[in-house]
Design an enzyme around this catalytic site. Structure first.
Site, PDB file in Angstrom:
ATOM      1  N   GLN A 159       3.857  -5.696   2.732  1.00 50.33           N
ATOM      2  CA  GLN A 159       3.444  -6.706   3.695  1.00 50.33           C
ATOM      3  C   GLN A 159       3.202  -8.039   2.994  1.00 50.33           C
ATOM      4  O   GLN A 159       3.059  -8.094   1.772  1.00 50.33           O
ATOM      5  CB  GLN A 159       2.174  -6.268   4.430  1.00 50.33           C
ATOM      6  CG  GLN A 159       2.332  -4.986   5.229  1.00 50.33           C
ATOM      7  CD  GLN A 159       1.084  -4.657   6.017  1.00 50.33           C
ATOM      8  OE1 GLN A 159       0.661  -5.431   6.886  1.00 50.33           O
ATOM      9  NE2 GLN A 159       0.485  -3.517   5.731  1.00 50.33           N
TER      10      GLN A 159
ATOM     11  N   HIS B 169       7.866   0.146   2.321  1.00 45.88           N
ATOM     12  CA  HIS B 169       7.713  -1.221   2.804  1.00 45.88           C
ATOM     13  C   HIS B 169       6.439  -1.831   2.232  1.00 45.88           C
ATOM     14  O   HIS B 169       5.561  -1.137   1.715  1.00 45.88           O
ATOM     15  CB  HIS B 169       7.652  -1.253   4.341  1.00 45.88           C
ATOM     16  CG  HIS B 169       6.362  -0.732   4.897  1.00 45.88           C
ATOM     17  ND1 HIS B 169       6.038   0.614   4.909  1.00 45.88           N
ATOM     18  CD2 HIS B 169       5.289  -1.361   5.476  1.00 45.88           C
ATOM     19  CE1 HIS B 169       4.853   0.783   5.464  1.00 45.88           C
ATOM     20  NE2 HIS B 169       4.374  -0.397   5.804  1.00 45.88           N
TER      21      HIS B 169
ATOM     22  N   ASN C 218       0.872  -1.170   0.000  1.00 44.69           N
ATOM     23  CA  ASN C 218       0.000   0.000   0.000  1.00 44.69           C
ATOM     24  C   ASN C 218       0.910   1.221   0.000  1.00 44.69           C
ATOM     25  O   ASN C 218       1.780   1.326   0.857  1.00 44.69           O
ATOM     26  CB  ASN C 218      -0.882   0.056   1.254  1.00 44.69           C
ATOM     27  CG  ASN C 218      -1.738  -1.178   1.413  1.00 44.69           C
ATOM     28  OD1 ASN C 218      -2.258  -1.709   0.455  1.00 44.69           O
ATOM     29  ND2 ASN C 218      -1.880  -1.642   2.644  1.00 44.69           N
TER      30      ASN C 218
ATOM     31  N   HIS D 237       7.998   4.949   5.539  1.00 44.30           N
ATOM     32  CA  HIS D 237       9.181   4.217   5.102  1.00 44.30           C
ATOM     33  C   HIS D 237       8.773   3.191   4.039  1.00 44.30           C
ATOM     34  O   HIS D 237       7.791   2.461   4.222  1.00 44.30           O
ATOM     35  CB  HIS D 237       9.819   3.516   6.304  1.00 44.30           C
ATOM     36  CG  HIS D 237      11.198   3.017   6.051  1.00 44.30           C
ATOM     37  ND1 HIS D 237      12.296   3.485   6.735  1.00 44.30           N
ATOM     38  CD2 HIS D 237      11.682   2.081   5.186  1.00 44.30           C
ATOM     39  CE1 HIS D 237      13.389   2.869   6.313  1.00 44.30           C
ATOM     40  NE2 HIS D 237      13.026   2.006   5.373  1.00 44.30           N
TER      41      HIS D 237
END
Length: 373
Positions: A196, A194, A181, A192
């Site tokens: 999932q 990233h 996202n 930051h």
């Protein structure tokens, strides 16, 4: 430091255990080296008790995880939990050292392999069994996925493949979804760069329907749907954004979002681990190009949802088409795509731009314009 583990994609990896018991794996293009103790924001584990309840009319599970209300929400840069720890008095999730990508167990998981059985409840209720991992793309808090080099994106594809293999090896996971996202518009709570990983002990409804449709097509035509899709798009050229040889980016003819873009392998495969090294490199090049074009489209960092679709892990499913779907949330400069009545209530999308037009606009974007943002 732990010794690097063997990997089918020849990546470098090292496994660690955090002070609160969660797992951490560091990946690199070169041998991994840490220069400080493995940290955790708290030495005590979060008491995660996720629960699933069955929705009898939609035929799907709904996840409940009350402990997630206390997760970190848009902290200032000096309290970034995904940056390497610089002050031992204020530990983050990651150590200092030499590595490119980090993966660790989510401190606030929606699913857990250790989820206890609930004490009953309304509807059909059971433990929220599964796994939730955080994938930190870079040690640079100011970057984005598009800023990774092609080699680093190739590494990320290998990491996603490795995580899928590891989670499947537990014997308790049936489906793995890797996703990112990006943007507060999409609900991001940490800036930051990233993503999932959610690993389910069942087949979620989107993947279940995708599998059923793909297998029905294969049974009728005697070949994978993806093979015919690639041939069709290459022949028409109207919706292809970039032909990268072993991989394509394309606005599918049935796109639900105005600039929805798929990255597909030319050779039909079902899992990231099935890609050869040249195919993975082509996938990385096309992914980077797509991300830069989306950012350059309106001259802003495009909010989006990226999802990696892979076959279920309960056996070989050759009909299932491995692909990445990107859903950009801007349909025009400053105009968001909101899921309204027909999308939420009926499950049928309304799109105000034909895919052929969207693809032409994306082809016209210079990727360098996105790189400069």
């Amino acid at each position: 430091m732990a010794d690097p583990i063997p990997s089918p994609t020849a990546l470098y990896a090292a496994d660690f255990t955090k002070p609160d018991g969660r797992a951490l794996t560091l990946y690199g293009l070169r041998p991994v080296r840490v220069t400080a103790a493995i940290p955790s924001p708290s030495p005590e584990p979060v008491d995660a008790r996720p629960v699933l309840r069955w929705h009898p009319l939609r035929g799907e599970w709904v996840m409940y995880a009350a402990h997630r209300l206390n997760r970190t929400f848009l902290p200032p840069p000096e309290y970034n939990p995904l940056a390497p720890t610089t002050d031992p008095e204020h530990p983050t999730e990651l150590p200092t050292g030499e590595y490119d990508i980090a993966v660790f167990d989510n401190r606030f998981p929606s699913l857990s392999l250790g989820a206890p059985d609930p004490e009953g409840g309304p509807a059909q209720t059971r433990a929220g069994v599964g796994a939730c991992e955080v994938v930190v793309f870079s040690q640079d808090a100011r970057g984005r996925l598009a800023d990774l080099s092609e080699a680093q994106l190739d590494l990320l594809l290998s990491v996603w493949a490795d995580r899928t293999t590891r989670l499947g090896a537990t014997g308790r996971i049936q489906s793995v979804l890797c996703f990112e996202n990006r943007g507060v518009e999409v609900g991001v709570t940490l800036h930051h760069p990233h993503g999932q990983i959610y690993a389910y002990d069942h087949l979620p409804p989107v993947q279940a329907r995708m599998l059923a449709q793909a297998e029905a097509y294969h049974a009728e035509h005697g070949r994978p749907w993806l093979a015919d899709f690639v041939a069709q798009e290459r022949e028409s050229r109207e919706r292809v954004v970039l032909d990268g040889g072993a991989a394509l980016s394309v606005v599918p003819p049935f796109a639900r979002y105005s600039f929805e873009t798929w990255i597909v392998p030319v050779r039909p495969v079902s899992l990231l681990a099935d890609l050869t090294a040249p195919e993975r490199a082509a996938f990385a090049r096309v992914l980077k190009d797509t991300l830069l074009r989306l950012d350059g489209l309106f001259g802003v960092r495009m909010p989006y949802l990226l999802t990696v679709h892979q076959a279920p892990l309960d056996g070989p499913h050759p009909a299932f088409p491995l692909h990445i779907e990107l859903y950009p949330y801007l349909r025009a400069p400053g105009r968001m795509k909101y899921l309204a009545g027909t999308e939420q209530g009926a499950g049928e999308f309304a799109n105000d731009k034909f895919p052929e037009t969207a693809a032409a606009e994306l082809r016209a974007v210079n990727p360098d314009a996105g790189a400069a943002l």
